[in-house]
Design an enzyme around this catalytic site. Sequence first.
Site, PDB file in Angstrom:
ATOM      1  CD  GLU A 337      42.047  47.370  30.321  1.00  9.42           C
ATOM      2  OE1 GLU A 337      41.352  46.659  29.576  1.00  9.42           O
ATOM      3  OE2 GLU A 337      42.489  48.579  30.140  1.00  9.42           O
ATOM      4  CG  ASP A 365      37.777  49.485  30.552  1.00 11.48           C
ATOM      5  OD1 ASP A 365      37.803  50.594  30.229  1.00 11.48           O
ATOM      6  OD2 ASP A 365      38.285  48.577  30.401  1.00 11.48           O
TER       7      ASP A 365
END
Length: 478
Positions: A337, A365
């Site tokens: 990511e 997140d």
Amino acid sequence: MKNYKSASLIALFTLVLFGCQQTTKINNDPIKATINNSEDAKISQQLAQQALQSNLAYDLVESLTVEVGPRLAGTDKDLQAVDWAIHNLKSLGFDKVYKESVQVPAWSRGKAVASIVSPFEQPLVITALGGSVSTPEKGIQAPIIRFDTLSDLIAASNKDVEGKIVFIDHQTEKHKDGRGYGITVGARSKGAVEAAKKGAMAIVIRSIGTDHDRMAHTGMMRYQEDVPKIPAAAMSIPDAELINGMLKRDPNIIMSLNMSSKNLGVATSYNVIAEVTGHSKPEEIVLIGAHLDSWDEGTGAIDDGAGVAIVTAAAKLIQDLPKKPARTIRVVLYAAEEVGLVGGKAYAAEHSEELSKHYIAAESDFGAGPVYQIDFNVAPTSFSQIQHQVSAITQIGVALGTNTASGGPDVSMLPKLGVPVASLKQDGTDYFDYHHTPNDTLDKIDPKALAQNVAAYVHFAYMMAQSEVELRPLQPKN
């Protein structure tokens, strides 16, 4: 340890006033709303109470940060994290555990050393930005040219910038929802390209952070194929202030910069997936995700070890129910990511033919602060219904929010592909104090706040797995 006013949180979390009436907001209008008191809601509330009393999430993030630590995409530590995830997901007894390969960019940070050599000799604390090229072996010495913002750099004349080291000094404001980051992060991601277009030798930005510690914040930057690649680094916020003090005294500040970062091509990583198989609609999926990789400066505790632990612990509680939920709960621990949502894009491509069967998706997140609001991105005609479905979540301090959710970084591309998403918004007031620094470590996580996240996610995931509300089509975006 980070202070989340634990005593107040504990008092809040232990409320069990499910089934009562309360005033809340549906479609942003205050109305008298009845908490969902269905059998499914009762089960989800029981799951939430179990979550508040469980240490599993904290044990998982402790294990990941202690046994693996930093896990930069494309490194041996990244693959060690994949093995860790496979082992732990299997040990927790999920119905299915598997991985899908993802091609990721590999990069080595190397060293990064900087100082002011004239007229005020002082060392600086810097770090390379992710993906940066190195300086020449002997480094660079050049005058600094300062800009308040990326826009100011873009507006500057080439003559003023040519042959200099660009310094963008855009301060990131602290907000609960982290919106200050979006305003300043362009300097990190686009600054090198804009500086190189004007003939700059390098760029060093004020760290995209909200702390006052003398450590720099890394993060990904981008090059453009038709523009020369110049070294890119971030300096600590106190050092940015130091340079401002110097510039007040003398506009001719000379910086020395030496970096040995290096791009290493492409490596193989993996999205790691675990499933709780649905009993009546197993082909339909409720996705809860986080990203497994981290930057290499800290141990990746809040970014995103916490998310990995939250969604895994939530799914484990559902896995252990006497009767499985109607839909499949799919935990996705995304690869890479940090270096460009690589795992999220790979997942969307790999699963393109079954995205129509994804009922909803959400990603954790944003650290380990308490969840304070749940937003959706569903069909406008379904918004009030789906809010009512999850309305008992308000009993653990989570407000019902808007219909403008992005879902989180790795699922942010799914709405344009027709997949509804939700955002369980965390208190990120202090998140950018630690983000992408050596200070991203386990001691920043409050176990009680982490448990509240698990409670919010297990309630959300179970109710979505049981929901009969049609969430599509999404609202068209202009």
